[in-house]
Design a protein around this motif. Sequence first.
Motif, PDB file in Angstrom:
ATOM      1  N   TRP A 156      87.629  28.025  63.152  1.00 33.78           N
ATOM      2  CA  TRP A 156      88.949  28.632  63.063  1.00 33.78           C
ATOM      3  C   TRP A 156      89.139  29.351  61.730  1.00 33.78           C
ATOM      4  N   ASP A 201      95.281  29.071  64.331  1.00 34.24           N
ATOM      5  CA  ASP A 201      95.364  29.199  65.781  1.00 34.24           C
ATOM      6  C   ASP A 201      94.375  30.219  66.336  1.00 34.24           C
ATOM      7  N   ARG A 202      93.679  30.907  65.444  1.00 31.32           N
ATOM      8  CA  ARG A 202      92.650  31.852  65.883  1.00 31.32           C
ATOM      9  C   ARG A 202      91.277  31.213  65.665  1.00 31.32           C
ATOM     10  N   TRP A 259      89.396  32.770  70.822  1.00 27.88           N
ATOM     11  CA  TRP A 259      90.352  31.833  71.435  1.00 27.88           C
ATOM     12  C   TRP A 259      91.636  31.836  70.623  1.00 27.88           C
ATOM     13  N   ASP A 260      92.716  32.316  71.235  1.00 24.36           N
ATOM     14  CA  ASP A 260      94.041  32.225  70.633  1.00 24.36           C
ATOM     15  C   ASP A 260      94.656  30.905  71.080  1.00 24.36           C
ATOM     16  N   ARG A 261      94.665  29.946  70.186  1.00 18.21           N
ATOM     17  CA  ARG A 261      95.099  28.591  70.560  1.00 18.21           C
ATOM     18  C   ARG A 261      96.606  28.535  70.823  1.00 18.21           C
ATOM     19  N   SER A 262      97.360  29.455  70.269  1.00 18.55           N
ATOM     20  CA  SER A 262      98.806  29.422  70.485  1.00 18.55           C
ATOM     21  C   SER A 262      99.174  29.780  71.921  1.00 18.55           C
ATOM     22  N   THR A 263      98.347  30.602  72.564  1.00 19.63           N
ATOM     23  CA  THR A 263      98.602  31.004  73.954  1.00 19.63           C
ATOM     24  C   THR A 263      97.542  30.469  74.914  1.00 19.63           C
ATOM     25  N   GLY A 273      91.854  35.842  60.094  1.00 23.00           N
ATOM     26  CA  GLY A 273      91.792  35.837  61.544  1.00 23.00           C
ATOM     27  C   GLY A 273      91.858  37.202  62.190  1.00 23.00           C
ATOM     28  N   PHE A 329      90.195  40.864  66.251  1.00 27.10           N
ATOM     29  CA  PHE A 329      90.282  39.607  67.003  1.00 27.10           C
ATOM     30  C   PHE A 329      90.906  39.830  68.380  1.00 27.10           C
ATOM     31  N   ALA A 330      91.877  40.701  68.460  1.00 26.92           N
ATOM     32  CA  ALA A 330      92.552  40.944  69.735  1.00 26.92           C
ATOM     33  C   ALA A 330      91.746  41.830  70.669  1.00 26.92           C
TER      34      ALA A 330
END
Length: 607
Positions: A25, A31-32, A48-52, A74, A96-97
């Motif tokens: 991470w 969260d990324r 992996w976006d852990r928030s979503t 991130g 990242f996105a």
Amino acid sequence: MNEQTNAVPAWEQRFRAARVSLPDWADEAPDRALYVSNATGTYEVYAWDRSTDGHRRATDRPNGTTDAELAPDGEWIWWFDDTDGDEFGVWRRQPFAGGPDEEAVPGVPAAYSAGLALGRDGTVVVGTSTDDEGTTLYLRRPGAAEPEVVYRHAEYGGVGDLSYDGTLLAVDHTEHGDAMHSAIRVLRLPEGATVAELDEVTGRDEPRGVACLGFAPAPGDTRLLVAHQRSGRWEPMLWDVAAGTETELRLRDEQGRPFPGDLSAQWRPDARSLLIEHEYEARSELFSYDLAAGELTRLDTPRGTVSGATARPDGTVEFLWSSAAEPSAVRSTSGAVVLRAPGAVPPGSVPVEDVWVDGPGGRVHALVQRPTGDGPYPTVFEVHGGPTHHDSDSFAAGPAAWLDHGFAVVRVNYRGSTGYGQAWTDALTERVGLIELEDIGAVRDWAVASGLADPDRLVLSGGSWGGYLTLLGLGTQPDSWTLGLAAVPVADYLTAYADEMEALKSLDRTLFGGTPEEVPERWHASSPLTHVEQVKAPVYISAGVNDPRCPIRQIDNYVRRLEELGKVHEVYRYDAGHGSLVVDERIKQLRLEIDFVRRHLAPGTVR
């Protein structure tokens, strides 16, 4: 389980089942995260976006991708781009996105990777290794158009870590010429002046290694977490590179005794405590250590192997765990399974038994698994690579497949293996290969005498260094083995040395105590090609045509000699490097090995 799944044998289900690595991470955006998975049939990097709980495949290459890092904020995924597994390439990055890839540091030439450090302020250090220039570390400061060389040496080295503010760089190096025991130099950036040096090899009769574990994650903190071997095993200590002080950590078990085996550590995000991993006799366990109080607290992990762990900002620890009987999953000390691969969980396998055998260099530890039915069994001696590695009580699809086919499986942590103290690891010098085979031979004799193994159905098998030991064992112990299976092996050591990547040349010089020109008799005695005329057993060899570690030319030399001598052998070459990251290819290779064994062992041996 559906009908189609039922038609797939259990051993193949284990290979096809999706797996995930321990997520890494971003320091400033927890969260990324990144992880590696074979969910599509090829090992690739996932964001992996852990928030979503959003998952996105970040790389997509025919031969797979595994080397990747996440920028501290991130925002960027960095990944290493080589050609068909040859490990020679450049770093690329993408948002990242999602978005197009770009060359991460233009101006850094293609090379073998010698590490990467990404600073919070945008500072980047890229490590490269080539035959012509040895190790070179390139520094790119924020806003700079071109990278600059901050370190270069003919011997192998690599990026250790950047300090929190990006002003200090730790370099792991082997300028003293001993690749088994590295030293650490800390440089001040950007000028590259030496701030401190920790070298426990030069001028010492008994060299000890040190290795960088990371700077403290706090502004203005100049403490560097270091692994050292002063007590004859790996242990952590704190080195304040600005003050010049060292603080060895007094780590003791619940009974107040020093830990056997090796200890490693990493900073917790608060910079006031450490996550400790203890590795001993093929298993591992986790602890938390409070630096101010000097208190060690055991963390709850099942018996087996922790293949990686990370401390999260909320105080929990996430770890990748498995045992020989139970497949892996990313777990948390909170009790939750943090990340499990999509799809069906692969079938379990057989627990390991611990066996200790008296060998010429001391007691040898072996892991034994038995199939159903009564012995003596046809037996596969699965030899690990490295050589400074070890077999563990962890889940592995290969040994499980042989068990499904009616074979016992024996794995030997010979001299040279890690997790048993420095003396055991460092015993592997000068008589390279022959030392390990003495230990394997002692366990082989025990397996036959105990009634476990059928002496007429013994398969010596391994990949990489294990493949090398397989070929060397078939030539130096020709009456001990019925068949040999060697994957990506060293077969002709002199030619391998000429063609292999520079980092391995450095290690080989250390192991043999000199170059082939300086100590030719040692190299000659330890090369499988020297002993090929004595080989009696049929031998199967698989090799990647782009392999920089065990290059194809030296394997071709060995195969050509087998052909000239009329030895029974088969060869499979595939378009990849040191092994394959493609699931179908791995299954194909094991099918070929099983078929070879079925045709050359006694009828009815293979289920």
